[in-house]
Design a protein around this motif. Structure first.
Motif, PDB file in Angstrom:
ATOM      1  N   ASP B 270      16.957  81.315   8.046  1.00 52.93           N
ATOM      2  CA  ASP B 270      16.630  80.836   9.389  1.00 52.93           C
ATOM      3  C   ASP B 270      16.005  81.964  10.199  1.00 52.93           C
ATOM      4  O   ASP B 270      16.242  83.146   9.939  1.00 52.93           O
ATOM      5  N   LEU B 271      15.258  81.578  11.208  1.00 55.82           N
ATOM      6  CA  LEU B 271      14.640  82.575  12.081  1.00 55.82           C
ATOM      7  C   LEU B 271      14.993  82.260  13.525  1.00 55.82           C
ATOM      8  O   LEU B 271      14.725  81.158  14.016  1.00 55.82           O
ATOM      9  N   ASP B 272      15.601  83.241  14.177  1.00 56.27           N
ATOM     10  CA  ASP B 272      15.914  83.115  15.608  1.00 56.27           C
ATOM     11  C   ASP B 272      15.053  84.143  16.334  1.00 56.27           C
ATOM     12  O   ASP B 272      15.112  85.339  16.036  1.00 56.27           O
ATOM     13  N   THR B 273      14.233  83.666  17.253  1.00 57.54           N
ATOM     14  CA  THR B 273      13.314  84.597  17.912  1.00 57.54           C
ATOM     15  C   THR B 273      14.007  85.422  18.992  1.00 57.54           C
ATOM     16  O   THR B 273      13.389  86.275  19.615  1.00 57.54           O
ATOM     17  N   GLY B 274      15.279  85.189  19.218  1.00 57.16           N
ATOM     18  CA  GLY B 274      16.066  86.088  20.048  1.00 57.16           C
ATOM     19  C   GLY B 274      16.163  85.682  21.497  1.00 57.16           C
ATOM     20  O   GLY B 274      15.162  85.620  22.202  1.00 57.16           O
ATOM     21  N   SER B 275      17.374  85.421  21.928  1.00 53.90           N
ATOM     22  CA  SER B 275      17.594  85.008  23.300  1.00 53.90           C
ATOM     23  C   SER B 275      17.314  86.161  24.264  1.00 53.90           C
ATOM     24  O   SER B 275      17.764  87.288  24.043  1.00 53.90           O
ATOM     25  N   GLY B 276      16.551  85.872  25.286  1.00 56.47           N
ATOM     26  CA  GLY B 276      16.256  86.879  26.303  1.00 56.47           C
ATOM     27  C   GLY B 276      15.299  87.949  25.853  1.00 56.47           C
ATOM     28  O   GLY B 276      15.033  88.908  26.573  1.00 56.47           O
ATOM     29  N   ALA B 277      14.776  87.809  24.654  1.00 54.19           N
ATOM     30  CA  ALA B 277      13.849  88.818  24.139  1.00 54.19           C
ATOM     31  C   ALA B 277      12.455  88.215  23.996  1.00 54.19           C
ATOM     32  O   ALA B 277      12.230  87.050  24.296  1.00 54.19           O
ATOM     33  N   LEU B 291      13.707  77.190  12.560  1.00 46.71           N
ATOM     34  CA  LEU B 291      13.249  78.186  13.524  1.00 46.71           C
ATOM     35  C   LEU B 291      13.830  77.826  14.879  1.00 46.71           C
ATOM     36  O   LEU B 291      13.643  76.702  15.366  1.00 46.71           O
ATOM     37  N   THR B 292      14.527  78.774  15.466  1.00 53.46           N
ATOM     38  CA  THR B 292      15.052  78.576  16.803  1.00 53.46           C
ATOM     39  C   THR B 292      14.257  79.447  17.760  1.00 53.46           C
ATOM     40  O   THR B 292      14.291  80.681  17.669  1.00 53.46           O
ATOM     41  N   GLY B 293      13.534  78.803  18.638  1.00 50.19           N
ATOM     42  CA  GLY B 293      12.671  79.526  19.556  1.00 50.19           C
ATOM     43  C   GLY B 293      13.398  79.856  20.838  1.00 50.19           C
ATOM     44  O   GLY B 293      13.435  79.047  21.768  1.00 50.19           O
ATOM     45  N   ASN B 294      13.978  81.040  20.890  1.00 53.37           N
ATOM     46  CA  ASN B 294      14.637  81.502  22.104  1.00 53.37           C
ATOM     47  C   ASN B 294      13.800  82.600  22.739  1.00 53.37           C
ATOM     48  O   ASN B 294      12.966  83.226  22.088  1.00 53.37           O
ATOM     49  N   GLY B 295      14.046  82.852  23.993  1.00 52.90           N
ATOM     50  CA  GLY B 295      13.354  83.937  24.675  1.00 52.90           C
ATOM     51  C   GLY B 295      11.895  83.608  24.911  1.00 52.90           C
ATOM     52  O   GLY B 295      11.478  82.451  24.942  1.00 52.90           O
ATOM     53  N   ASN B 296      11.098  84.670  25.037  1.00 55.39           N
ATOM     54  CA  ASN B 296       9.676  84.501  25.334  1.00 55.39           C
ATOM     55  C   ASN B 296       8.886  84.582  24.024  1.00 55.39           C
ATOM     56  O   ASN B 296       8.758  85.649  23.441  1.00 55.39           O
ATOM     57  N   ASN B 297       8.366  83.467  23.579  1.00 60.09           N
ATOM     58  CA  ASN B 297       7.616  83.428  22.314  1.00 60.09           C
ATOM     59  C   ASN B 297       6.134  83.241  22.565  1.00 60.09           C
ATOM     60  O   ASN B 297       5.731  82.440  23.417  1.00 60.09           O
TER      61      ASN B 297
END
Lengths: 284, 357
Positions: B270-277, B291-297
């Motif tokens: 899995d890929l987490d783009t990172g909360s708050g990042a 894919l979990t799109g967290n933060g600013n992608n």
């Protein structure tokens, strides 16, 4: 003291006759040896000359024909003559340049004698599918601008003799930067009556643009002719194909003759010679 | 007194004469033979040199890596390298004509100078011939169906964000912003340029997407430049650097050095783009899991996620939270695939009148 004066004895008539007979026998043998040697050398020399007839133009012919582009390079063909668009310089499109009226081309380094030869007939540009589009154009090409190629990120091997040229009017819009382009001359190779050795066949190379013809070599036997490799056939056929785009090579029957009949022979020496040239620029 | 004196004979002069004539004949024969041999040798040398040159050219195209040229795409200049062949050798050299621009392949010219050594006569120049051909560095191809192709669908939380299929590079036709199966689908189609459906179910979508994921996972389809771990994340200071990076498990990239990068990013899990990042990527992102799109992608290129579904595994729906931009960009896709390409001779561009000849 009595002085002894003694002259040498002469030969008797018998000795003289025997000597003359021996000399005649030896002389006849020597004459026969010399005569047969001379005839042998004459035959060898005429054979050599006959072979040289075939070998002489081979470089020129092969250099021209190998680079011919198979699909559109052959204009006409028969057993005695073939007319082709012979590429002599290839390069890639750089762009239109500042005035937008020319197409600048960066050519690969090419032998200067070949490049400067007369008879420019046109250019062809390669489409994305690999097929060339021929444009007959007898206008001499102008020197192009290197900076146009530099701006298009096209590297030119100018240090090694590469040239930049420009063509007007511009190439088709589909000929974008990096599109290969070659310059060609229309050349006819033909077997016809020789002018240098009357009564025999000669191989002629004719520039179509100015109709300048030169006899590359002669004499050839009357059997001198072209035969045709079509598609992937392994054997050449006598007749050219109806669709010249399927032609993939030529077989050349170039049986050379000696210019004169050697001593003691009834006909000129023949040197059977058959060679083939295949077009290297082909899609299939 | 009797004086005996031998009379002189003529045998010796006759023998000398015969020997002289025979010598001249033999010398003439040798001269004739020599001229013939020289002519044949010249012809043979030219043919041999041509064959050697052509052999060298073809060898370079099929064995470039084995010859020590492993740069992908090729460097601006490679060689000359001497390839030893039976009867002589070929000096082969590659020159850059035009670098890859956008999605266009790079253009090169390869020349091969054949030199005949076997049979060469001492004191006579060896037969030499040069042939050349244009070649293109053809990037690997990938069928991109959408800016984001999600085999198990996408759940977008919130109304903002963009899934754009218009080519940001401008040289390819627009595609869908999102490609998903009807079930579970995409819950916010209004945020995408358009939505393409890859059949009804996840299995349908898995069949539609023709990426050799099994081969990639097994390491047979693609040879990565970096495998993380054990490799460290490479530096992306060079803006032309588009590596192939393989993450062997799941990961959160938003806070890692991978949060700004380029190239082909392959994530096995899995890929987490990172909360708050922030996660900015130029190129292709292939994800096995969800894919979990967290933060600013901000992804410029193409994404394909939930590829483990092609292996028969169950993958949750992909989730996007908040404002994001997933933009299709054909140039970034091409650059990411550049290192997976091959040097291909351009047919119909062969020449044998290079100036050296």
């Amino acid at each position: 003291m009595k002085q002894l004066v003694r002259s040498r004895r002469g030969m008797s008539i018998a000795e003289l006759l025997i000597g003359m007979v021996i000399l005649a026998i030896v002389g006849m043998g020597l004459t026969r040896v010399m005569s047969s040697q001379a005839r042998y050398f004459d035959h060898q020399k005429t054979s050599n000359l006959a072979r040289a007839v075939s070998r002489g133009p081979l470089n020129r012919v092969v250099s021209d024909l190998r680079m011919v582009e198979a699909a559109g390079g052959v204009m006409s063909a028969s057993a005695s003559a073939v007319t082709m668009r012979v590429p002599y310089a290839i390069g890639v499109v750089c762009g239109a340049g500042p005035n937008n009226t020319y197409t600048h081309i960066s050519l690969l380094p090419v032998d200067s004698a070949m490049y400067s030869g007369l008879g420019y007939s046109g250019y062809a540009w390669r489409g994305g599918d690999g097929v060339y589009h021929y444009v007959d154009d007898n206008t001499t090409k102008e020197v192009g601008t290197l900076s146009v190629c530099n701006a298009a990120q096209v590297t030119s091997l100018t240090a090694e003799g590469a040239r930049i040229i420009r063509i007007m009017p511009k190439l088709d819009a589909a000929a974008t930067v990096g599109t290969p382009v070659f310059l060609y001359r229309k050349i006819r190779y033909s077997f016809a009556s020789s002018t240098s050795v009357p009564g025999t066949i000669g191989l002629f190379r004719t520039r179509i643009e100015d109709n300048f013809s030169e006899e590359l070599s002669a004499p050839y036997d009357a059997s001198a002719k072209f035969r045709f490799y079509v598609g992937s056939n392994l054997v050449a056929q006598a007749a050219p194909p109806s669709n010249l785009a399927t032609l993939r090579g030529l077989e050349m029957n170039m049986t050379g003759l000696s210019e004169r009949t050697p001593t003691g022979a009834t006909q000129k020496k023949k040197a059977p010679f058959v060679t083939a040239v295949f077009f290297k620029n082909r899609l299939n | 007194m009797h004086i005996s004196r031998n009379r002189r004979g003529f045998a010796l002069p006759t023998a000398i004469l015969v020997i002289g004539i025979l010598s001249i004949s033999i010398a003439a024969g040798f001269t004739l033979l020599n001229a013939e041999r020289r002519g044949v040798d010249d012809q043979q040398a030219q043919v041999s040199a041509f064959v050697l040159a052509q052999h060298g050219l073809e060898t370079f195209f099929v064995k470039r890596d084995s010859l020590g040229f492993t740069s992908r795409p090729p460097a601006a200049k490679e060689g000359p390298i001497r390839i030893m062949l039976k009867g002589g050798y070929a000096d082969v050299q590659l020159d850059l004509v035009r670098p890859p621009v956008g999605s266009l392949a790079g253009l090169y010219v390869v020349r091969s100078r054949g030199t005949q050594t076997k049979g060469a006569i001492n004191g006579i120049p060896a037969g030499v011939r040069t042939v050349a051909q244009y070649a293109a560095w053809e990037p690997a191809t990938m069928e991109v169906m959408a800016g984001w192709t999600a085999l198990t669908g996408i759940r977008k939380n919130g109304a903002s964000g963009s899934f754009l299929g218009v080519d940001a590079c401008g040289d390819s036709a627009a595609i869908a912003g999102v490609a998903v199966p009807v079930i579970p689908g995409f819950n916010r189609p209004e945020t995408a340029d358009s939505t393409e459906y890859l059949g009804t179910t996840v299995n349908d979508a898995a069949r539609e997407v023709e990426i050799d994921w099994a081969g990639i996972v097994a390491g047979t389809a693609i040879a990565p430049d970096y495998v993380i771990p054990p490799d460290a994340v490479p530096s992306f200071a060079d803006t032309t650097f588009y590596p192939v990076i393989y993450m062997a498990s799941s990961g959160s990239v938003g806070t890692s050095a991978l949060n700004h990068g380029r190239g082909l990013l392959i994530v096995r899990g899995d890929l987490d783009t990172g909360s708050g990042a922030t996660f900015n990527w130029k190129g292709i992102v292939l994800v096995g899991g969800d894919l979990t799109g967290n933060g600013n992608n901000n992804i410029n290129g193409a994404i394909v996620s939930a590829l483990n579904a092609k292996l028969g595994q169950t993958v949750p729906i992909n989730t996007v939270n908040g404002t994001k931009t997933y933009q299709y960009n054909s140039c970034e896709v091409a650059k990411s695939l550049m290192s997976l390409g091959a040097l291909v001779p351009l047919q119909n561009t062969w020449v044998d009148n290079w100036v050296e000849y």
